[in-house]
Structure formats: C-alpha cells, structure tokens
Motif scaffolding. Structure first.
Motif, PDB file in Angstrom:
ATOM      1  N   ASN A  32       0.822  -1.209   0.000  1.00  0.00           N
ATOM      2  CA  ASN A  32       0.000   0.000   0.000  1.00  0.00           C
ATOM      3  C   ASN A  32       0.857   1.260   0.000  1.00  0.00           C
ATOM      4  O   ASN A  32       0.314   2.363   0.058  1.00  0.00           O
ATOM      5  CB  ASN A  32      -0.927   0.020   1.217  1.00  0.00           C
ATOM      6  CG  ASN A  32      -1.997  -1.040   1.127  1.00  0.00           C
ATOM      7  OD1 ASN A  32      -2.476  -1.344   0.041  1.00  0.00           O
ATOM      8  ND2 ASN A  32      -2.368  -1.604   2.251  1.00  0.00           N
ATOM      9  N   ILE A  34       2.359   3.790  -1.807  1.00  0.00           N
ATOM     10  CA  ILE A  34       2.291   4.264  -3.192  1.00  0.00           C
ATOM     11  C   ILE A  34       3.539   5.046  -3.597  1.00  0.00           C
ATOM     12  O   ILE A  34       3.901   5.048  -4.767  1.00  0.00           O
ATOM     13  CB  ILE A  34       1.009   5.077  -3.460  1.00  0.00           C
ATOM     14  CG1 ILE A  34       0.929   6.316  -2.589  1.00  0.00           C
ATOM     15  CG2 ILE A  34      -0.218   4.209  -3.290  1.00  0.00           C
ATOM     16  CD1 ILE A  34      -0.214   7.244  -2.949  1.00  0.00           C
ATOM     17  N   ASP A  59      -1.565   0.114 -11.410  1.00  0.00           N
ATOM     18  CA  ASP A  59      -2.030   0.066 -10.023  1.00  0.00           C
ATOM     19  C   ASP A  59      -2.118   1.468  -9.416  1.00  0.00           C
ATOM     20  O   ASP A  59      -2.983   1.753  -8.597  1.00  0.00           O
ATOM     21  CB  ASP A  59      -1.096  -0.783  -9.159  1.00  0.00           C
ATOM     22  CG  ASP A  59      -1.199  -2.270  -9.440  1.00  0.00           C
ATOM     23  OD1 ASP A  59      -2.168  -2.680 -10.109  1.00  0.00           O
ATOM     24  OD2 ASP A  59      -0.315  -3.015  -8.987  1.00  0.00           O
ATOM     25  N   LEU A  60      -1.212   2.338  -9.816  1.00  0.00           N
ATOM     26  CA  LEU A  60      -1.116   3.672  -9.226  1.00  0.00           C
ATOM     27  C   LEU A  60      -2.010   4.715  -9.886  1.00  0.00           C
ATOM     28  O   LEU A  60      -2.256   5.773  -9.307  1.00  0.00           O
ATOM     29  CB  LEU A  60       0.338   4.162  -9.296  1.00  0.00           C
ATOM     30  CG  LEU A  60       1.343   3.410  -8.436  1.00  0.00           C
ATOM     31  CD1 LEU A  60       2.756   3.785  -8.821  1.00  0.00           C
ATOM     32  CD2 LEU A  60       1.090   3.700  -6.968  1.00  0.00           C
ATOM     33  N   SER A  62      -5.162   5.262 -10.481  1.00  0.00           N
ATOM     34  CA  SER A  62      -6.326   5.802  -9.763  1.00  0.00           C
ATOM     35  C   SER A  62      -5.933   6.521  -8.477  1.00  0.00           C
ATOM     36  O   SER A  62      -6.607   7.456  -8.057  1.00  0.00           O
ATOM     37  CB  SER A  62      -7.317   4.690  -9.448  1.00  0.00           C
ATOM     38  OG  SER A  62      -6.740   3.753  -8.568  1.00  0.00           O
ATOM     39  N   LYS A  63      -4.840   6.111  -7.873  1.00  0.00           N
ATOM     40  CA  LYS A  63      -4.409   6.720  -6.617  1.00  0.00           C
ATOM     41  C   LYS A  63      -3.743   8.077  -6.816  1.00  0.00           C
ATOM     42  O   LYS A  63      -3.711   8.894  -5.910  1.00  0.00           O
ATOM     43  CB  LYS A  63      -3.478   5.762  -5.888  1.00  0.00           C
ATOM     44  CG  LYS A  63      -4.180   4.506  -5.446  1.00  0.00           C
ATOM     45  CD  LYS A  63      -3.224   3.509  -4.847  1.00  0.00           C
ATOM     46  CE  LYS A  63      -3.976   2.291  -4.379  1.00  0.00           C
ATOM     47  NZ  LYS A  63      -3.807   1.138  -5.198  1.00  0.00           N
ATOM     48  N   TYR A  64      -3.172   8.293  -8.004  1.00  0.00           N
ATOM     49  CA  TYR A  64      -2.465   9.545  -8.272  1.00  0.00           C
ATOM     50  C   TYR A  64      -3.323  10.559  -9.018  1.00  0.00           C
ATOM     51  O   TYR A  64      -2.885  11.677  -9.249  1.00  0.00           O
ATOM     52  CB  TYR A  64      -1.188   9.277  -9.067  1.00  0.00           C
ATOM     53  CG  TYR A  64       0.007   9.026  -8.181  1.00  0.00           C
ATOM     54  CD1 TYR A  64       0.907  10.032  -7.890  1.00  0.00           C
ATOM     55  CD2 TYR A  64       0.224   7.779  -7.613  1.00  0.00           C
ATOM     56  CE1 TYR A  64       1.993   9.807  -7.070  1.00  0.00           C
ATOM     57  CE2 TYR A  64       1.301   7.538  -6.788  1.00  0.00           C
ATOM     58  CZ  TYR A  64       2.190   8.557  -6.513  1.00  0.00           C
ATOM     59  OH  TYR A  64       3.267   8.334  -5.696  1.00  0.00           O
TER      60      TYR A  64
END
Length: 78
Positions: A32, A34, A59-60, A62-64
C-alpha cells in the motif's frame, strides 16, 4: 517406512518454500506504499523493463489522479 516419510516431508517442505516465496516485485505490487511503488515503477521504466513498470503504473493510476505527479505517471504509462 521411514524413507517414505522423509521423501514426503522433503516434498512438502520444497512445495511450501516455492509457493510461499513472493518475489520483491510481487511484494511491492501488493504493498500500500504508493510512494515506493511509484519510485520503483520509474526505476523499472528507466531500465527498460516496461511490462513490469506498466503493471505498477496501472495500479497507481487511480491513486495519483488529481495529484501533481499524475501528469508524469500518465506520461510514462502512455
């Protein structure tokens, strides 16, 4: 009888070792953290390991979204 038990035990131990060991990449992918994931993805990209870098970038993504680093991430992902 003892020989059978030792062979069975050796087989089980070998199976456990090979199925229980995750590579550094798989551990990072499931992480987790990132920031570390992003840094490693950039390193992989720079080394020409585009397939692995893409997995981490995917993977990243959507988080960024909405962050300053997102532009660079999506550029490298493209």
């Amino acid at each position: 009888m003892n020989r059978r038990i030792s062979v069975l035990l050796a087989f089980c131990l070998t199976t456990l070792v090979f199925t229980g060991c995750k590579s550094k990449f798989e551990k990072l992918r499931n992480s987790n953290n990132i920031t570390m994931k992003y840094q490693e993805a950039v390193k992989l990209y720079e080394k020409g390991k585009y397939a692995k870098a893409r997995i981490l970038f995917d993977d990243l993504a959507s988080k960024y979204r909405g962050r300053a680093e997102a532009e660079d991430l999506f550029y490298l992902l493209a």
